[in-house]
Design an enzyme around this catalytic site. Structure first.
Site, PDB file in Angstrom:
ATOM      1  NE  ARG A  81      -9.899  -4.673  15.667  1.00  0.00           N
ATOM      2  CZ  ARG A  81      -8.740  -5.972  15.963  1.00  0.00           C
ATOM      3  NH1 ARG A  81      -8.731  -7.898  16.025  1.00  0.00           N
ATOM      4  NH2 ARG A  81      -7.221  -5.350  15.867  1.00  0.00           N
ATOM      5  CE1 TYR A 223     -12.010   2.691  22.492  1.00  0.00           C
ATOM      6  CE2 TYR A 223     -11.366   0.080  21.049  1.00  0.00           C
ATOM      7  CZ  TYR A 223     -11.409   1.938  21.735  1.00  0.00           C
ATOM      8  OH  TYR A 223     -10.178   2.898  21.102  1.00  0.00           O
ATOM      9  CE  LYS A 232     -10.841  -2.602  11.835  1.00  0.00           C
ATOM     10  NZ  LYS A 232      -9.876  -2.934  11.170  1.00  0.00           N
ATOM     11  CG  HIS A 252      -7.211  -4.802   8.339  1.00  0.00           C
ATOM     12  ND1 HIS A 252      -6.141  -5.362   9.653  1.00  0.00           N
ATOM     13  CD2 HIS A 252      -7.628  -3.461   9.123  1.00  0.00           C
ATOM     14  CE1 HIS A 252      -6.311  -4.260  10.341  1.00  0.00           C
ATOM     15  NE2 HIS A 252      -7.465  -3.078   9.675  1.00  0.00           N
ATOM     16  CB  SER A 274      -5.335  -3.343  14.474  1.00  0.00           C
ATOM     17  OG  SER A 274      -5.891  -3.593  13.672  1.00  0.00           O
ATOM     18  CB  CYS A 276       1.356  -1.901  12.062  1.00  0.00           C
ATOM     19  SG  CYS A 276       1.351  -3.105  12.923  1.00  0.00           S
ATOM     20  CG  ASP A 299      -9.061  -0.108   9.606  1.00  0.00           C
ATOM     21  OD1 ASP A 299      -8.029  -0.247   9.302  1.00  0.00           O
ATOM     22  OD2 ASP A 299     -10.152  -0.454   9.759  1.00  0.00           O
ATOM     23  NE  ARG A 391      -7.989   2.542  17.613  1.00  0.00           N
ATOM     24  CZ  ARG A 391      -7.100   1.627  16.656  1.00  0.00           C
ATOM     25  NH1 ARG A 391      -7.546   2.160  15.310  1.00  0.00           N
ATOM     26  NH2 ARG A 391      -6.937   1.029  16.550  1.00  0.00           N
TER      27      ARG A 391
HETATM   28  O1  SAT Z   1     -11.457  -1.291  17.423  1.00  0.00           O
HETATM   29  S1  SAT Z   1     -11.680  -1.896  15.542  1.00  0.00           S
HETATM   30  O2  SAT Z   1     -11.300  -2.879  15.234  1.00  0.00           O
HETATM   31  O3  SAT Z   1     -12.087  -0.488  15.076  1.00  0.00           O
HETATM   32  C1  SAT Z   1      -9.982  -0.496  15.389  1.00  0.00           C
HETATM   33  C2  SAT Z   1      -8.991  -1.354  14.707  1.00  0.00           C
HETATM   34  O4  SAT Z   1      -8.106  -2.156  15.214  1.00  0.00           O
HETATM   35  O5  SAT Z   1      -8.302  -1.168  13.527  1.00  0.00           O
HETATM   36 MN    MN Z   2      -8.269  -1.528  10.510  1.00  0.00          MN
END
Ligand code: SAT
Ligand code: MN
Length: 609
Positions: A81, A223, A232, A252, A274, A276, A299, A391
């Site tokens: 991100r 991405y 998000k 979140h 994110s 963690c 998430d 990922r």
């Molecule tokens: O790239 S994402 O936003 O989907 C993953 C994340 O940061 O939790």
């Molecule tokens: Mn996340």
């Protein structure tokens, strides 16, 4: 090319006027070679993944290792991100607040309209109708993404309820329903005869939200959270605005069901930044005998107040987009079992010579790999084989530990909310909030060391309120006030208890003080026993922590000093934290609720000898 000649434009499988007008208008602006409506079928998955293989974006993995699965390496500059390129374009700057980038919506539209003009030349424009959360919800949460990236289609097949079944809801009961439009382009038009690259993108990126219009425009990145707009952008940034207006919360958070040895089940939600450990906790395999954790989401949680005054949480997603490195049969066996079933996409991990995937944390590396940079990699290579934010994308339906009620449209009733960050010092293993307002203070002042999930420096402590810093779609001060209000709107006797946890504290030698992973069930057990009134706690200036002997460490090879280190509330460390919290509250500005200032003042007093 005039618009009426764009193949596919008139083949729309819906009569929804607003959707049709938006698709036509977008095709006129972006000038694709053709338009395709995505139906979400298994045949489409095969066709799109074949296309991605043909384009060089995907490599099909060995069917015996990972059936129906694909390896994918992004452009090395498009791996996470981009928070500094993410904007909340409310009409008034105070609508975005101090924690968001803001630009006037008209100015932003003028800039981006020129970016989008002709940006799909030489490509296909895909229209993806989708639904976040269960299709049979009272108010299905509809979205439509227009994209020129087939990678987005394959990913949204996994992450959302995609295609025909969602599109049918756009005209439910003969009424045109509202939806969140999201326009996405990688910003890489192709001139006639120009060869494509495996991961086209643009060096300039914009991830833009128009909260009043419930509209998303994303440009330049292919991405994850930049491009899969249901995640998000919709389910957190736009949904948080909708939630503010309607009296609920878009958070979140993971959602999990925890059952104790007596067979009593409770539901918890937990907010961590994110990368963690949300996914690990959501799929936790408890080390304590007789305990069971089942997964509802990893998430995002949409939390509404039910008719009985309780908080009910729904996971809007349909898949997991989890951080790969560090995931293995020790840290998260359930994630490993889920991806072993196949039908998954692996982005920016390494590939083995026999067509399987590998990443750091999976044990001994093979003698040779293809790295995420598509280079030869051996154990003596200096670089990592996999990007730290690589990922796996895999369907929830394959997760053996998913709770049967994971897609209940009414959600699950929450008994506890956990906030957590990654802090090497100061923050103890677990602290219980005294009441809702104190819990909101804990969430609002949550801090964490930055991770690779966003571009920028890693390991820098920042405030990440409710783990929502990059995802609050409006003014953070108003967001805190909304949290307080929602607490008042619920039945006060049924409010979830709030806890603050830190699995990442280190001792003087730099070693983790707590083993984490499956052992975290011990902390959850203590929290649930606090709710039952059966575990003891002691008051400290920052909240309640486990009384000696109340945290179950049976069978855990852990020294008493290590446990003390993990649980300690060090007054001096907290005194050092105060100026940081003050600075943070300064930054939030005038919208900060006075009740949170009161909380800070009383914390200061309690820390004064
Ligand atoms: O790239 S994402 O936003 O989907 C993953 C994340 O940061 O939790
Ligand atoms: Mn996340």
């Amino acid at each position: 090319m005039t618009v009426s000649t764009i193949p596919g434009l008139d083949a729309a499988p819906t009569t929804h006027a607003k959707l049709l007008a938006w698709v036509r208008e977008t095709a006129e602006l972006t000038e694709p070679d053709r338009v395709e409506w995505v139906d979400g079928s298994p045949e489409e998955w095969t066709r799109i993944t074949d296309l991605l293989v043909e384009n060089g974006t995907f490599v099909r993995l060995n069917d015996e290792k990972k059936p129906n699965s694909f390896w994918c390496a992004s452009d090395p500059t498009d791996v996470a991100r981009v928070e500094d390129r993410t904007f909340i374009c409310s009409k008034d700057p105070s609508g975005a607040g101090a924690t968001n980038n803001w630009m006037d919506p008209d100015d932003m539209k003028a800039i981006l309209t020129e970016r989008f003009r002709g940006c799909m030349r030489g490509r296909t424009m895909y229209v993806l109708p989708y639904c976040m959360g269960p299709l049979n919800a009272d108010e299905p949460m509809l979205g439509a993404e227009i994209t020129d990236a087939p990678y987005v289609i394959a990913s949204m097949h996994i992450m959302t309820r995609l295609g025909t079944k969602a599109l049918e809801l756009f005209t439910k009961d003969g009424v045109e329903q509202s939806f969140v439009p999201g326009l996405h382009s990688i910003g890489a038009p192709l001139a006639p005869g120009q060869a494509d690259v495996a991961w086209p993108c643009n060096e300039t990126k914009y991830i833009v939200h128009f909260p009043e219009e419930r509209l998303i425009w994303s440009y330049g990145s292919g991405y994850g959270g930049n491009a899969l707009l249901g995640k998000k952008c919709y389910s957190l940034r736009i949904a948080s605005v909708k939630a503010r207006d309607e009296g609920w919360l878009a958070e979140h958070m993971l959602i999990a069901k925890v059952t104790n040895p007596e067979g009593v089940s409770r539901y918890i939600a937990a907010a961590f930044p994110s990368a963690c450990g949300k996914t690990n906790l959501a799929m936790l395999e408890p080390t304590l005998p007789g305990w069971k954790v089942e997964t509802i989401g990893d998430d995002i949680a949409w939390i509404r107040i039910g008719a009985d005054g309780r908080f009910y949480a729904v996971n809007p997603e349909n898949g997991f987009f989890g951080v790969a490195p560090g995931t293995d049969y020790h840290t998260n066996p359930n994630a490993m079992r889920t991806i072993a079933k196949g039908s998954s996409i692996f982005t920016n991990v390494a590939m083995t010579d026999d067509g399987d995937i590998w990443w750091e944390g999976m044990g001994e590396p093979p003698a040779h790999l293809t790295s995420w940079k598509k280079a030869d990699w051996t154990p003596s290579s200096e670089e990592l084989s996999s990007h730290p934010n690589s990922r796996y994308c895999t369907p929830i339906s394959q997760c053996d530990t998913r709770a049967p009620e994971w897609d209940d449209p009414n959600g699950v009733p929450l008994d506890a909310i956990f906030f957590g960050g990654r802090r090497r010092d100061t923050v103890p293993l677990v602290t219980e909030a005294r009441d809702w307002q104190h819990g909101v203070f804990m969430g609002a002042t949550l801090s964490s060391e930055t991770t690779a999930a966003a571009t920028g420096a890693v390991g820098v402590v920042r405030r990440d309120p409710m783990a929502m810093l990059p995802f609050i779609g409006y003014n953070a001060g108003d967001y805190f006030a909304h949290w307080i209000e929602v607490g008042k709107a619920a039945d006060s006797a049924k409010l979830p208890k709030i806890f603050y946890v830190n699995w990442f504290r280190r001792d003087a030698e730099g070693n983790f003080t707590w083993p984490g992973f499956g052992e975290n069930i011990r902390v959850i057990k203590w929290a649930l026993e606090r709710i039952d009134g059966t575990a003891a706690a002691i008051d400290t200036p920052i909240g309640r922590v486990p009384a000696p002997g109340s945290l179950d460490v049976s069978g855990l090879a852990m020294s008493a000093t290590a446990l003390d280190d993990a649980l300690a509330v060090d007054v001096e460390e907290w005194q050092n934290e105060i100026p940081l919290i003050e600075e943070w509250f300064e930054k939030i500005g005038g919208q900060l609720p006075s009740s949170l200032k009161d909380e800070l003042e009383s914390l200061k007093q309690r820390l004064t000898p």
